[in-house]
Design an enzyme around this catalytic site. Sequence first.
Site: not given
Length: 285
Positions: A66, A77
């Site tokens: 990724e 996040d």
Amino acid sequence: METISSGVITPENQQYPVGKITQTFERAHSEQRGVIIPYFMCGYPNIKDTVDIVLAAAEGGADIIELGMPFSDPLADGATIQHAGQVALEQGMTIQGCMDIAKQVSAKSDVTLLMMGYYNPILSYGLERFCATASANGVSGLIIPDLPVEEADPLQEIAYRHGLALIYLVPPTAPDERIVTAAKRTATGPGGFIYCVALSGVTGSRLELPAHLQDFIARIRAATQEQKLPLAVGFGLSTPAHIATVTSYAEGAVIGSALVKLIDQHKDDQPAEAVKMYIQSLRQK
């Protein structure tokens, strides 16, 4: 793990990088192991090191990688990846810069690449332009954490047309009908898998896996049994033991924050070699 299918490879989609997702899961299945999926922030700790680190991860045995696209408001996040994204933005990393990194990696390695990032920068770049550029630069699929399945039609249509998988995230709070919808959409595309979010909340490495995780994966497996899609687990994984446990009941495992921390620890001393050794340790468990 069950026999799985991540999309039919046809003459139409074989020409696109997305065929590599299917091939990657099938190869790992034949080798009776899980797919290792590390995450790296483009531009962290800097642009050159990002390319070297990604290539080192591939050499170490990463199956799918990724490539994170930094964004100023990364809601999914945790602090570790937020910091990496902020550093990348301060160094001038852009969507085009992420595409250039994918191009450099794909020129030197056949590792399967995914782009992971938030929807607003992609909209600003232009959906058609984004998907065309990603496909041309060797990217096989997209992961967009803040794009609900119910609002994904515009991007999904363009992504599929360019041979890109659109990977849907499924958190523990998702109702069964949403899981089924994500599975059906994935099955109609050129390939892909279901990204199972191990815990509610943001990314970040944890010492222990959630107690409910295996039951959660079993629920997703039951809801997607008709499509027989591969399942990959992410959020909170950090150790070889975590990977071994998760891949005993899912087809893939995603590692993110632990790798960002590792890079931070070695950013002045061969981060690529440290990453390569870490990925090798995950494969050897």
